[in-house]
Design a protein around this motif. Structure first.
Motif, mmCIF file in Angstrom:
data_model
loop_
_atom_site.group_PDB
_atom_site.id
_atom_site.type_symbol
_atom_site.label_atom_id
_atom_site.label_comp_id
_atom_site.label_asym_id
_atom_site.label_seq_id
_atom_site.Cartn_x
_atom_site.Cartn_y
_atom_site.Cartn_z
ATOM 1 N N THR A 71 0.869 -1.255 0.132
ATOM 2 C CA THR A 71 0.003 -0.038 -0.037
ATOM 3 C C THR A 71 0.836 1.248 -0.082
ATOM 4 O OG1 THR A 71 -1.610 -1.309 1.201
ATOM 5 C CG2 THR A 71 -1.759 1.148 1.137
ATOM 6 N N ASN A 72 1.867 1.187 0.763
ATOM 7 C CA ASN A 72 2.901 2.390 0.906
ATOM 8 C C ASN A 72 3.853 2.030 -0.206
ATOM 9 O OD1 ASN A 72 4.706 4.328 1.498
ATOM 10 N ND2 ASN A 72 5.518 3.250 3.210
ATOM 11 N N GLN A 73 4.017 2.835 -1.307
ATOM 12 C CA GLN A 73 4.828 2.936 -2.473
ATOM 13 C C GLN A 73 6.109 3.782 -2.223
ATOM 14 O OE1 GLN A 73 4.933 0.817 -5.478
ATOM 15 N NE2 GLN A 73 3.673 -0.376 -3.662
ATOM 16 N N SER A 74 6.514 4.190 -1.113
ATOM 17 C CA SER A 74 7.527 5.126 -1.107
ATOM 18 C C SER A 74 8.923 4.149 -0.462
ATOM 19 C CB SER A 74 7.360 6.296 0.058
ATOM 20 O OG SER A 74 7.010 5.847 1.145
ATOM 21 N N GLY A 75 10.151 4.860 -0.757
ATOM 22 C CA GLY A 75 11.262 4.108 -0.025
ATOM 23 C C GLY A 75 11.263 2.758 -0.253
ATOM 24 N N LYS A 76 11.676 1.977 0.569
ATOM 25 C CA LYS A 76 11.784 0.417 0.444
ATOM 26 C C LYS A 76 10.418 -0.188 -0.002
ATOM 27 C CE LYS A 76 16.101 -0.177 1.313
ATOM 28 N NZ LYS A 76 16.971 -0.607 0.286
ATOM 29 N N PHE A 77 9.392 0.410 0.330
ATOM 30 C CA PHE A 77 8.350 -0.446 -0.298
ATOM 31 C C PHE A 77 7.886 -0.070 -1.791
ATOM 32 C CE2 PHE A 77 7.865 0.446 4.295
ATOM 33 C CZ PHE A 77 7.747 -1.072 4.725
ATOM 34 N N GLU A 78 8.630 0.904 -2.465
ATOM 35 C CA GLU A 78 8.237 1.009 -3.950
ATOM 36 C C GLU A 78 8.465 -0.190 -4.726
ATOM 37 O OE1 GLU A 78 9.624 4.139 -7.612
ATOM 38 O OE2 GLU A 78 10.666 4.101 -5.487
ATOM 39 N N ASN A 79 7.477 -0.362 -5.405
ATOM 40 C CA ASN A 79 7.294 -1.660 -6.337
ATOM 41 C C ASN A 79 7.411 -3.013 -5.499
ATOM 42 O OD1 ASN A 79 6.855 0.066 -8.482
ATOM 43 N ND2 ASN A 79 9.122 0.148 -8.689
ATOM 44 N N PHE A 80 7.152 -2.821 -4.084
ATOM 45 C CA PHE A 80 7.270 -4.117 -3.368
ATOM 46 C C PHE A 80 6.007 -5.029 -3.701
ATOM 47 C CE2 PHE A 80 6.158 -6.674 0.154
ATOM 48 C CZ PHE A 80 7.407 -7.372 0.366
ATOM 49 N N ARG A 81 6.339 -6.405 -3.795
ATOM 50 C CA ARG A 81 5.041 -7.256 -4.057
ATOM 51 C C ARG A 81 5.339 -8.470 -3.147
ATOM 52 N NH1 ARG A 81 1.564 -6.760 -8.283
ATOM 53 N NH2 ARG A 81 2.302 -5.271 -9.902
ATOM 54 N N ILE A 82 4.092 -8.504 -2.296
ATOM 55 C CA ILE A 82 4.232 -9.725 -1.468
ATOM 56 C C ILE A 82 4.525 -11.050 -2.118
ATOM 57 C CG2 ILE A 82 2.515 -10.840 0.211
ATOM 58 C CD1 ILE A 82 1.159 -8.712 0.697
ATOM 59 N N PRO A 83 5.459 -11.776 -1.523
ATOM 60 C CA PRO A 83 5.627 -13.127 -2.365
ATOM 61 C C PRO A 83 4.662 -13.905 -2.379
ATOM 62 C CG PRO A 83 7.508 -12.592 -0.540
ATOM 63 C CD PRO A 83 6.005 -11.485 -0.478
ATOM 64 N N VAL A 84 4.639 -14.754 -3.596
ATOM 65 C CA VAL A 84 3.565 -15.851 -3.615
ATOM 66 C C VAL A 84 3.650 -16.673 -2.503
ATOM 67 C CG1 VAL A 84 2.509 -17.297 -5.311
ATOM 68 C CG2 VAL A 84 3.314 -15.117 -6.180
ATOM 69 N N TYR A 85 4.971 -17.337 -2.452
ATOM 70 C CA TYR A 85 5.119 -18.089 -1.109
ATOM 71 C C TYR A 85 6.720 -17.695 -0.832
ATOM 72 C CZ TYR A 85 7.188 -20.368 -5.412
ATOM 73 O OH TYR A 85 8.010 -20.790 -6.542
ATOM 74 N N SER A 86 6.989 -18.041 0.407
ATOM 75 C CA SER A 86 8.144 -18.189 0.978
ATOM 76 C C SER A 86 8.900 -19.400 0.582
ATOM 77 C CB SER A 86 8.190 -18.123 2.480
ATOM 78 O OG SER A 86 7.631 -19.005 3.097
#
Length: 895
Positions: A624-639
């Motif tokens: 939801t937050n697309q700034s800093g380290k979270f820019e373009n971050f996607r939750i892994p489909v699986y670990s």
């Protein structure tokens, strides 16, 4: 010198020496118990791996009824969690952040330590079975990877609770009773009983039953905003919701329509009330259950054992205090809290002896039901949509109506877990220099849950009546649910495993033995179900097919998802078209042991352990937050699978004519792709998900020493030295998790204990004894995420005071990179410290061959230990131990 019967009693009370060997001219000496650590029955001193064991008599002597008590005497083992039935076991520092099982037991990591009841694995992700330790023959702890013989989740070790079996030799009956008085708390009482009866020459039955009511000591006090209680902070609510209380455009976009509100200070927070829930000592726990065993000698070569264990664990309240409140036993809770945990476990073992082989077929079926009701008010402190769900803004001129409403919330979860296992194995019995153990294993687990969250004000949303995506429920009818329920998890998680394993041993000489073990496994992991916003089944299948129309149908941009897959940001290759995650591999173990003489054994081992991948319900979603380290971050489909490679050398030895025993093991472990749970609703998603934080190394030394100091005095001790560090960190977690060079959580650099037991003669056939023990646990870090300063900021704003807990400042690990929240505000990086503590127990008693009476003091110095710092409520809560408890134990055994 001829030893007295008193010496025999002393040795019978010793942890790892329940029997005595008598030799001419040497007197009494320490003898070892038999264990099955290698799936063969062997003396603990002859097993070329590190093993700790306590027999049933010692468990009784030490007053141990639960694994949490047992851990006091095992410095390399950590029991971490939030209360009875809600704990995780870690061994030798291989620890990580586990998800708060209160939120969703279906999305937890697989354990890194396997827990067995007899031959059956009963581990459960995030929530190990809490088996009451009654009528136990022994408990074995095998540190280090045991995956070749014990499979998945034996990554860092295995714990085995071995029950007493039906005895064909004669009738026996006994009971134990206990009454205890806790300082500042309620009285506790327990009763346990068993009987054993041969019904025929070939048929015997054993029954054990117990009821243990553990009185509370945590007080739910009246919420007083002026004295460290819950004030509430619109500033916190605004910040975690993206600053909507300071931006009229954002307010309109979120249905907040009063432009007169120009700052968080204009929106008063209604402080929650808990008048009707105020109660002293409200954290009660009751264990009740029974075990039935039937043993049948089919003939002289074949035996059948069938057992059934039924147990209920009921708890009320919480086992943590609020550090912002005065004292170390006070909390503010705003909803009733209870947890009912019931299981039935049926097991069977068929053992037979063929001409050249011993065969064992064993199986079990576990059925567990957990019903949880919990206070979830803490969501207001960190939930992404708090302003939308809690704050009310009216378009009238009366700004007194503009406020954030009562933040009280609750969470209700019903979970059913089943597990069926089958194992067939063979051991060679030929008189040859080589031996083989080989077998097949099958395991099917299913965890089905319906979690209902009340996170929205019923004043704002009087008719919410949430319905699942597609109106289709896996474990429910899909809705509509009650009007006060605003979010639903309806998920089934299934794990199916098949494995082939074996171990080959060869005696190179009479004193030198080499062995090699291997295990091939295949695991299929499947998630099905829905949440209020996500069709989980369809979403995972879409990643399995990578069909663009299916990706679009579940709200994902096919082009961007394909780019994330091509760049390696998302991995989907383990998923098939049905959304089943499949993984297979072979792990190995090599060892060499040298019997220097009859009293000293040296050994060296290399072993591998693993935990399987875990599928995420919201995989592929953008932060939801697309700034800093979270820019373009996607939750892994699986670990992905994390693995542990372990190298160790050890010694087991008896010295000074068997009067002193020293067992020691030094080890070095490498963990690759260490799994961790993440719960970051202010930046990413309010659903728990799993990730791989990076790689780690562990160096350590374990040792235990036993000394027969005199005819009537036994002294034993153990210690653990640990050096853990993260050696690499996933780039997307830099500045969020602890950094390279940081310690892993929950395990102390040094911990140890010492125990002494002294016997003395009394008139007649009676003997008196005094037993004392002291254990020390050093400082430990809480969790993997550097969020302590964020928590302290929220605590100060919400309660008007900080927690006062110690923080390890780790911001400089990233050369000035700081932790940021969703509104861009930055904080220093730091983790809470679970500070060192010392626990001491003392007991004095009188006993003969049949009965025992004992006066005991547990936690002599009334230490309030920090066992765990739980931050899942977005402000810290401290799980602590029971205060000083004085009591009496009575027991009787007839056989």
């Amino acid at each position: 010198m001829q030893k007295t019967r008193l010496s025999y009693a002393v040795l019978a009370a010793l942890a790892t020496t329940p029997t005595l060997a008598q030799e001419a001219n040497t007197g009494a000496k320490l003898e070892t118990i038999e264990v099955t650590a290698t799936k063969r029955t062997e003396s603990i001193q002859d097993v070329p791996v590190a093993v700790s064991a306590l027999n049933g008599e010692t468990l009784e002597n030490l007053g141990i009824d639960s694994f949490q008590d047992y851990v006091e005497f095992l410095p390399n083992v950590v029991f971490q969690g939030t209360g009875p039935g809600m704990n995780e076991i870690y061994i030798r520092g291989a620890a990580t952040t586990q998800s708060n099982i209160m939120l969703s037991s279906v999305q937890a990591l697989q354990p890194s330590v396997a827990f067995y009841l007899d031959e059956q694995p009963v581990s459960m992700a995030g929530r190990n079975l809490d088996v009451y330790a009654t009528d136990i023959q022994r408990v074995e702890v095998l540190p280090g990877p045991q995956g070749t013989l014990f499979g998945a989740s034996s990554q860092a070790g295995t714990v085995r609770m071995i029950t007493a079996k039906p005895d064909h030799s004669g009738f026996a009956v006994g009971f134990d009773s206990n009454i205890g008085f806790t300082k500042g708390g309620e009285m506790s009482n327990a009763v346990e009983a068993y009987f054993n009866m041969p019904l025929t020459d070939d048929l015997a039955v054993r029954v054990a039953a117990y009821n243990d009511r553990q009185g509370g000591w945590i007080d739910n006090i009246l919420n007083d905003p002026g004295n460290g209680g819950y004030i509430g902070s619109a500033q916190v609510i605004s910040r975690i919701s993206g600053g909507v209380l300071t931006n009229p455009a954002e307010m309109d976009a979120n249905r907040i329509t009063n432009p007169a509100i120009s700052s968080p200070e204009d929106a008063d927070v209604v402080s929650p009330r808990n008048d009707s829930l105020v109660e002293d000592d409200f954290n009660d726990a009751v264990y009740a259950g029974a075990r039935f065993g039937l043993s049948y000698h089919i003939n002289e070569d074949w035996d059948l054992l069938v057992q059934h264990t039924q147990q209920t664990l009921e708890t009320e309240g919480v086992f943590a205090y609020d550090p912002n409140l005065e004292g170390e036993s006070s909390t503010n809770r705003f909803q009733p809290e209870e947890n009912n945990d019931e299981f039935g476990l049926t097991t069977w073992t068929l053992e037979g002896r063929m001409e050249k082989l011993d065969m064992v077929y064993t199986g079990g079926y576990l059925d567990r039901e957990i019903d949880t009701l919990a206070d979830y008010t803490g969501y207001t402190n960190g939930g992404l949509f708090s302003a939308y769900y809690v704050c009310s803004y009216n378009a009238s001129d009366d700004t007194s109506e503009d406020r954030c409403l009562d933040p009280t919330k609750f969470f209700r979860e019903d979970t059913t877990s089943t597990r069926s296992t089958h194992e067939l194995r063979f051991n060679t019995t030929m008189d040859t220099p080589w031996r083989v153990t080989a077998g097949l294993f099958y395991d099917n687990q299913e965890v089905a849950t319906v979690g209902q969250f009340n996170i929205a004000s019923t004043e704002l949303f009087p008719d919410m009546a949430r319905t699942l995506v597609g109106n289709e429920g896996i474990n429910s009818d899909g809705g509509p649910f009650p009007a006060d329920i605003s979010f639903i998890n309806d998920i089934t998680h299934t794990i199916e495993q098949v494995a082939v394993f074996g171990q080959f041993e060869y005696d190179i000489t009479d004193s030198l033995t080499a062995s090699v073990g291997a295990r091939w496994y295949q695991i299929d992991d499947e998630y099905k179900g829905s949440t209020s916003t996500v069709d989980v089944s369809r979403r995972i299948r879409a990643f399995g097919t990578m069909d663009e129309s299916e990706l679009a149908a579940v709200g994902l941009n096919p082009t961007l998802v394909n780019e994330a897959v091509q760049s390696g940001q998302l991995q989907v290759d383990l998923l098939d078209s049905d959304g089943v995650l499949s993984v297979d591999d072979t792990i190995w173990k090599f060892s060499l042991d040298w019997k220097v003489n009859r009293d000293i054994l040296l050994f060296a081992n290399y072993s591998e352990g693993f935990r399987p991948p875990v599928t995420n319900r919201v995989g592929g979603g953008l932060a939801t937050n697309q700034s800093g380290k979270f820019e373009n971050f996607r939750i892994p489909v699986y670990s992905t699978t994390d693995t542990l490679d372990n190298y160790e050398i050890g010694m087991k030895g008896d010295f000074f004519d068997g009067q002193v025993r020293v067992n020691a093991t030094a080890y070095y472990s490498e963990i690759s792709d260490l799994q961790t749970s993440r719960f970051d609703p202010t930046n990413i998603s309010f659903l728990v998900f799993t990730d791989n934080v990076g790689d780690a190394e562990i160096r350590g030394l374990d040792a235990d020493i036993t000394w027969l100091a005199a005819d009537d005095l036994i002294i034993s001790g153990a210690f653990s030295l640990l050096d853990t560090e993260l050696t690499s960190v996933n780039s997307e977690l830099e500045g969020i998790s602890a950094g390279v060079g940081s310690e892993l959580p929950y395990s102390a650099s040094f911990s140890g204990n010492i125990n002494a037991r002294y016997f003395f003669e009394i008139e007649g056939d009676m003997r008196g004894y005094v037993n004392g023990s002291v254990s020390y646990t050093g400082d430990r870090l809480a969790g993997m995420v550097m969020d302590a300063y964020v928590m302290e900021d929220a605590t100060q704003l919400i309660y008007g005071t900080g927690s006062g807990l110690k923080i390890e400042d780790e911001g400089d690990v990233y050369e000035g990179v700081t932790y940021s929240d969703s509104n861009g505000e930055t904080f220093r990086g730091g983790r809470y410290v679970q500070e060192a503590y010392v626990l001491a127990n003392l007991a004095v008693g009188v006993t003969n061959d049949e009965w025992k009476a004992e006066l005991y003091i547990d936690n002599v110095f009334d230490e309030h230990a920090i066992l765990n710092i739980d931050t899942q409520q977005f402000t810290p809560k401290v799980v602590t131990n029971r205060p000083r408890t004085i009591g009496i134990r009575l027991s009787y055994d007839y056989y």
